[in-house]
Design a protein around this motif. Structure first.
Motif, PDB file in Angstrom:
ATOM      1  N   SER A   1      -6.964   2.220  -1.996  1.00 51.73           N
ATOM      2  CA  SER A   1      -5.717   2.822  -1.515  1.00 51.73           C
ATOM      3  C   SER A   1      -5.252   2.233  -0.195  1.00 51.73           C
TER       4      SER A   1
ATOM      5  N   ASN B   1       0.872   4.582   1.900  1.00 52.51           N
ATOM      6  CA  ASN B   1      -0.207   3.595   1.838  1.00 52.51           C
ATOM      7  C   ASN B   1      -0.771   3.294   3.222  1.00 52.51           C
TER       8      ASN B   1
ATOM      9  N   PHE C   1      -3.216   5.946   4.129  1.00 51.48           N
ATOM     10  CA  PHE C   1      -4.512   5.679   3.503  1.00 51.48           C
ATOM     11  C   PHE C   1      -5.253   4.567   4.250  1.00 51.48           C
TER      12      PHE C   1
END
Length: 293
Positions: free
Chosen positions: A37, A261, A264
């Motif tokens: 991720s 993103n 993450f």
């Protein structure tokens, strides 16, 4: 009869083995998920701009994703909390395990256990109501939600881990060590600091590592007292930690967006940071044990 005995021994062994393997699998799954991720955002933004950038504007028309302020804030906040909490926790553990009467030690250990059971949000609430206004008035600031407030709250939160594990380590020191030192004329305080503490250093180091892990991973209490502003870290300035950056933006970040993103990716950096903080003290302790032999 022997077959039954072997079976009764094999079943618990298999249960323990499966539990241990489950822990390893969970850690591997978390690691793989964070890597999968977190890598896409780092590829898009670039590793150096992502880690060394000083501006975080994830929702701007031209977004910027620099997490250096978050990394430095987490490092400074954790270091400050350990510098305050570790000496206080160690001295408290020494008192409880060596100097306190049985009744006093029992009462204080109960208080430490209760302190460890208090939810993070309660620490944050007390800090927001008591500590933040105090810092604001004491330093004549527009807002008392600062890095200093976060450090104080984190120092209090890591105390139960340090005290509990250090007490267990100090109580496990063989009495012969202390009695032999006393026979040689050492004072009680010399025995505590020069005999008991070095003998229990592995357990004390483990307690500090546990405290560091909680300080690095804390979000709820910190988001309430730190101001949650993406500034470069200063003691009397509102700041944002890596954990609070994730907690404050993940709820409204669109699935599949660069912002999500990037969050993450922050989680991946935080995970690697915690692994490093756990690996370094363990390596130092192993090196020390090898030299002592």
């Amino acid at each position: 009869m022997r077959k039954n005995e072997k079976m009764s021994e094999a079943i618990p062994h298999m249960v323990f083995l499966l539990c241990g393997l489950a822990v390893v699998v969970f850690v591997l799954c978390i690691s793989v998920y964070l890597i999968i991720s977190g890598i896409p955002a780092i590829r898009t933004i670039g590793l150096v701009p992502f880690l060394s950038g000083t501006v975080w504007r994830s929702t701007a028309a031209e977004p910027s994703f620099g997490i250096l302020p978050f990394i430095l804030t987490s490092m400074y906040g954790t270091a400050g909390a350990v510098l305050i909490g570790a000496p206080v926790g160690l001295l408290t553990a020494l008192y409880l395990s060596k100097a306190a009467s049985a009744g006093t030690a029992r009462m204080m250990k109960t208080a430490v256990r209760l302190l460890s059971g208090i939810p993070s949000v309660v620490y944050g609430l007390v800090g927001m109501i008591v500590l933040v206004p105090f810092i604001q008035s004491a330093f004549h600031l527009a807002s008392g939600a600062t890095l200093l407030a976060a450090i104080v709250v984190l120092a209090v939160m890591i105390l139960p881990s340090i005290v509990s594990v250090s007490v267990s380590a100090l109580e496990a020191v063989p009495k012969e060590y202390e009695e032999g030192s006393m026979a040689l004329g050492a004072t009680p305080y010399e025995i505590y600091l020069k005999i008991s503490v070095p003998a229990a250093r592995s357990g004390i180091a483990a307690s500090i590592v546990l405290g560091v892990g909680r300080a690095v991973g804390e979000a709820m209490a910190i988001i309430m007292v730190s101001g949650n502003v993406a500034n470069m870290p200063e003691l009397l300035k509102s700041v944002r930690f890596m954990t609070t950056a994730i907690a404050s933006e993940m709820s409204y970040a669109a699935v599949g967006s660069l912002q999500r993103n990037a969050l993450f990716s922050i989680g991946l950096v935080l995970f690697l940071f915690i692994m490093l903080l756990n690996a370094v003290p363990n390596a130092i302790m192993r090196k020390g044990d090898t030299k002592s032999r």
